[in-house]
Design a protein around this motif. Structure first.
Motif, mmCIF file in Angstrom:
data_model
loop_
_atom_site.group_PDB
_atom_site.id
_atom_site.type_symbol
_atom_site.label_atom_id
_atom_site.label_comp_id
_atom_site.label_asym_id
_atom_site.label_seq_id
_atom_site.Cartn_x
_atom_site.Cartn_y
_atom_site.Cartn_z
ATOM 1 N N GLN A 51 0.818 -1.200 0.000
ATOM 2 C CA GLN A 51 0.000 0.000 0.000
ATOM 3 C C GLN A 51 0.862 1.265 0.000
ATOM 4 O OE1 GLN A 51 -3.059 -0.625 -0.862
ATOM 5 N NE2 GLN A 51 -2.334 -2.706 -0.686
ATOM 6 N N GLU A 52 2.104 1.119 0.495
ATOM 7 C CA GLU A 52 3.020 2.263 0.427
ATOM 8 C C GLU A 52 3.259 2.665 -1.024
ATOM 9 O OE1 GLU A 52 6.671 2.090 2.628
ATOM 10 O OE2 GLU A 52 5.688 1.112 4.321
ATOM 11 N N LYS A 53 3.456 1.686 -1.886
ATOM 12 C CA LYS A 53 3.687 2.003 -3.301
ATOM 13 C C LYS A 53 2.473 2.691 -3.913
ATOM 14 C CE LYS A 53 7.067 -1.564 -4.327
ATOM 15 N NZ LYS A 53 7.367 -2.766 -5.110
ATOM 16 N N LYS A 54 1.286 2.210 -3.588
ATOM 17 C CA LYS A 54 0.060 2.830 -4.121
ATOM 18 C C LYS A 54 -0.020 4.289 -3.685
ATOM 19 C CE LYS A 54 -4.995 2.490 -4.043
ATOM 20 N NZ LYS A 54 -5.212 2.625 -5.469
ATOM 21 N N LEU A 55 0.170 4.544 -2.380
ATOM 22 C CA LEU A 55 0.088 5.912 -1.888
ATOM 23 C C LEU A 55 1.163 6.785 -2.514
ATOM 24 C CD1 LEU A 55 -1.367 7.888 -0.015
ATOM 25 C CD2 LEU A 55 0.203 7.180 1.813
ATOM 26 N N TRP A 56 2.345 6.232 -2.683
ATOM 27 C CA TRP A 56 3.447 7.002 -3.262
ATOM 28 C C TRP A 56 3.192 7.326 -4.736
ATOM 29 C CZ3 TRP A 56 7.092 10.173 -2.104
ATOM 30 C CH2 TRP A 56 8.069 10.480 -3.057
ATOM 31 N N TYR A 57 2.969 6.295 -5.533
ATOM 32 C CA TYR A 57 2.883 6.493 -6.984
ATOM 33 C C TYR A 57 1.577 7.146 -7.437
ATOM 34 C CZ TYR A 57 7.199 3.940 -7.517
ATOM 35 O OH TYR A 57 8.521 3.557 -7.453
ATOM 36 N N GLU A 58 0.517 6.955 -6.687
ATOM 37 C CA GLU A 58 -0.767 7.503 -7.113
ATOM 38 C C GLU A 58 -1.103 8.841 -6.453
ATOM 39 O OE1 GLU A 58 -3.986 4.671 -7.163
ATOM 40 O OE2 GLU A 58 -2.616 3.054 -7.736
ATOM 41 N N PHE A 59 -0.277 9.272 -5.483
ATOM 42 C CA PHE A 59 -0.595 10.540 -4.832
ATOM 43 C C PHE A 59 0.649 11.337 -4.421
ATOM 44 C CE2 PHE A 59 -1.885 12.998 -0.974
ATOM 45 C CZ PHE A 59 -2.717 13.905 -1.619
ATOM 46 N N LEU A 60 1.443 10.811 -3.508
ATOM 47 C CA LEU A 60 2.492 11.621 -2.896
ATOM 48 C C LEU A 60 3.601 12.058 -3.845
ATOM 49 C CD1 LEU A 60 2.846 9.881 0.575
ATOM 50 C CD2 LEU A 60 1.658 12.019 0.026
ATOM 51 N N CYS A 61 4.004 11.229 -4.785
ATOM 52 C CA CYS A 61 5.103 11.624 -5.674
ATOM 53 C C CYS A 61 4.690 12.754 -6.614
ATOM 54 C CB CYS A 61 5.663 10.436 -6.444
ATOM 55 S SG CYS A 61 4.667 9.844 -7.816
ATOM 56 N N LYS A 62 3.382 12.943 -6.795
ATOM 57 C CA LYS A 62 2.873 14.006 -7.667
ATOM 58 C C LYS A 62 2.350 15.196 -6.872
ATOM 59 C CE LYS A 62 1.230 10.274 -10.552
ATOM 60 N NZ LYS A 62 0.062 9.492 -10.891
ATOM 61 N N TYR A 63 2.363 15.074 -5.567
ATOM 62 C CA TYR A 63 1.787 16.109 -4.703
ATOM 63 C C TYR A 63 2.623 17.385 -4.791
ATOM 64 C CZ TYR A 63 -0.561 18.019 -0.632
ATOM 65 O OH TYR A 63 -1.299 18.815 0.207
ATOM 66 N N PRO A 64 1.995 18.569 -4.753
ATOM 67 C CA PRO A 64 2.743 19.827 -4.909
ATOM 68 C C PRO A 64 3.808 20.070 -3.838
ATOM 69 C CG PRO A 64 0.381 20.233 -5.095
ATOM 70 C CD PRO A 64 0.551 18.799 -4.706
ATOM 71 N N PHE A 65 3.601 19.567 -2.626
ATOM 72 C CA PHE A 65 4.617 19.677 -1.588
ATOM 73 C C PHE A 65 5.451 18.403 -1.606
ATOM 74 C CE2 PHE A 65 1.406 22.628 -0.299
ATOM 75 C CZ PHE A 65 2.109 23.673 0.272
ATOM 76 N N ARG A 66 6.767 18.557 -1.481
ATOM 77 C CA ARG A 66 7.679 17.421 -1.613
ATOM 78 C C ARG A 66 7.603 16.486 -0.408
ATOM 79 N NH1 ARG A 66 13.253 16.229 -0.370
ATOM 80 N NH2 ARG A 66 14.035 14.768 -1.904
#
Length: 96
Positions: free
Chosen positions: A1-16
């Motif tokens: 689920q870490e990969k899902k959260l990362w690739y589908e949201f956090l890596c594209k999020y405006p704040f790093r």
């Protein structure tokens, strides 16, 4: 689920966000320095009494660094992905 959260949201999020960030003697799942926010995902192993004590100790230490700690279960990511993303976004906006 870490990969899902990362690739589908956090890596594209405006704040790093950073993955697997070392803070003190711990490795947190995700960290946003501008919001002083830690996001942790808990799998099934986090529901034992011993693990919950460890997680509370860890959260207390991270809070001493003036960090906000959000915890979600893997099931929350699976069953309520949009809600998890909403809560992360809300916390970032509250802390920046």
């Amino acid at each position: 689920q870490e990969k899902k959260l990362w690739y589908e949201f956090l890596c594209k999020y405006p704040f790093r966000f950073q993955r697997q960030k070392v803070i003190a003697c711990y490795i947190v799942d995700f960290y946003c320095s501008s919001a002083k926010l830690v996001v942790e995902l808990d799998g099934g192993g986090h529901f034992t009494e011993e693990q919950q004590r460890y997680d509370r100790k860890r959260t207390t230490l991270l809070q001493r660094f003036d960090l906000c700690v959000l915890r979600f279960t893997n099931l929350e990511v699976i069953n309520n992905f949009e809600g998890v993303c909403f809560e992360i976004d809300k916390a970032v906006k509250e802390h920046t």
